[in-house]
Design a protein around this motif. Structure first.
Motif, PDB file in Angstrom:
ATOM      1  N   LYS A 272      44.752  27.264  49.928  1.00  0.00           N
ATOM      2  CA  LYS A 272      45.308  26.976  51.253  1.00  0.00           C
ATOM      3  C   LYS A 272      45.477  28.235  52.093  1.00  0.00           C
ATOM      4  O   LYS A 272      45.486  28.180  53.310  1.00  0.00           O
ATOM      5  CB  LYS A 272      46.669  26.294  51.100  1.00  0.00           C
ATOM      6  CG  LYS A 272      46.575  24.913  50.509  1.00  0.00           C
ATOM      7  CD  LYS A 272      47.948  24.302  50.374  1.00  0.00           C
ATOM      8  CE  LYS A 272      47.849  22.951  49.706  1.00  0.00           C
ATOM      9  NZ  LYS A 272      49.159  22.346  49.510  1.00  0.00           N
ATOM     10  N   SER A 273      45.595  29.372  51.443  1.00  0.00           N
ATOM     11  CA  SER A 273      45.861  30.631  52.151  1.00  0.00           C
ATOM     12  C   SER A 273      44.610  31.270  52.748  1.00  0.00           C
ATOM     13  O   SER A 273      44.685  32.357  53.299  1.00  0.00           O
ATOM     14  CB  SER A 273      46.513  31.613  51.187  1.00  0.00           C
ATOM     15  OG  SER A 273      45.616  31.898  50.120  1.00  0.00           O
ATOM     16  N   GLY A 274      43.456  30.624  52.614  1.00  0.00           N
ATOM     17  CA  GLY A 274      42.220  31.212  53.115  1.00  0.00           C
ATOM     18  C   GLY A 274      41.548  32.109  52.098  1.00  0.00           C
ATOM     19  O   GLY A 274      40.646  32.860  52.433  1.00  0.00           O
ATOM     20  N   HIS A 275      42.001  32.034  50.861  1.00  0.00           N
ATOM     21  CA  HIS A 275      41.401  32.797  49.784  1.00  0.00           C
ATOM     22  C   HIS A 275      40.640  31.846  48.864  1.00  0.00           C
ATOM     23  O   HIS A 275      40.542  30.656  49.140  1.00  0.00           O
ATOM     24  CB  HIS A 275      42.482  33.532  48.989  1.00  0.00           C
ATOM     25  CG  HIS A 275      43.089  34.658  49.740  1.00  0.00           C
ATOM     26  ND1 HIS A 275      44.028  34.464  50.719  1.00  0.00           N
ATOM     27  CD2 HIS A 275      42.895  35.985  49.662  1.00  0.00           C
ATOM     28  CE1 HIS A 275      44.385  35.630  51.209  1.00  0.00           C
ATOM     29  NE2 HIS A 275      43.704  36.578  50.589  1.00  0.00           N
ATOM     30  N   ILE A 276      40.140  32.367  47.773  1.00  0.00           N
ATOM     31  CA  ILE A 276      39.449  31.558  46.774  1.00  0.00           C
ATOM     32  C   ILE A 276      40.289  31.573  45.507  1.00  0.00           C
ATOM     33  O   ILE A 276      40.714  32.633  45.048  1.00  0.00           O
ATOM     34  CB  ILE A 276      38.045  32.120  46.486  1.00  0.00           C
ATOM     35  CG1 ILE A 276      37.200  32.051  47.756  1.00  0.00           C
ATOM     36  CG2 ILE A 276      37.381  31.362  45.352  1.00  0.00           C
ATOM     37  CD1 ILE A 276      35.848  32.720  47.627  1.00  0.00           C
ATOM     38  N   SER A 277      40.515  30.399  44.946  1.00  0.00           N
ATOM     39  CA  SER A 277      41.275  30.255  43.713  1.00  0.00           C
ATOM     40  C   SER A 277      40.280  30.116  42.558  1.00  0.00           C
ATOM     41  O   SER A 277      39.433  29.229  42.562  1.00  0.00           O
ATOM     42  CB  SER A 277      42.161  29.014  43.802  1.00  0.00           C
ATOM     43  OG  SER A 277      42.716  28.721  42.558  1.00  0.00           O
ATOM     44  N   ILE A 278      40.405  30.990  41.570  1.00  0.00           N
ATOM     45  CA  ILE A 278      39.526  30.968  40.401  1.00  0.00           C
ATOM     46  C   ILE A 278      40.388  30.647  39.191  1.00  0.00           C
ATOM     47  O   ILE A 278      41.306  31.398  38.866  1.00  0.00           O
ATOM     48  CB  ILE A 278      38.843  32.334  40.190  1.00  0.00           C
ATOM     49  CG1 ILE A 278      38.075  32.739  41.442  1.00  0.00           C
ATOM     50  CG2 ILE A 278      37.951  32.311  38.966  1.00  0.00           C
ATOM     51  CD1 ILE A 278      37.667  34.191  41.469  1.00  0.00           C
TER      52      ILE A 278
END
Length: 75
Positions: free
Chosen positions: A29-35
């Motif tokens: 949601k923060s504009g990052h990528i979750s791995i």
């Protein structure tokens, strides 16, 4: 721009698969990528920038992935 993101994602997949093939990559949601990486029933989540500003950010992500994967072996 879409080509850059696609290229970045391919680079992330190659980086993650040095350690494990059991992973998920999703937008956060923060504009990052979750791995999310998994090992022996445990899982860890690492965040990466959507578009890296320089080569050091990718090196930092690789270090976070390696560290998370190693910690799961000890747990």
């Amino acid at each position: 721009m879409a080509d850059t993101i696609r290229k970045h994602r391919k680079e992330l997949v190659r980086m993650i698969e040095e350690f494990t093939t059991d992973h998920d990559i999703n937008p956060a949601k923060s504009g990052h990528i979750s791995i999310t990486i998994r090992r022996n029933g445990a899982h860890r989540t690492v965040f990466a920038p959507l578009t890296p500003s320089d080569h050091r950010s990718m090196l930092n992500v690789r270090t976070k992935i390696r560290r998370a994967y190693t910690e799961m072996a000890a747990a």
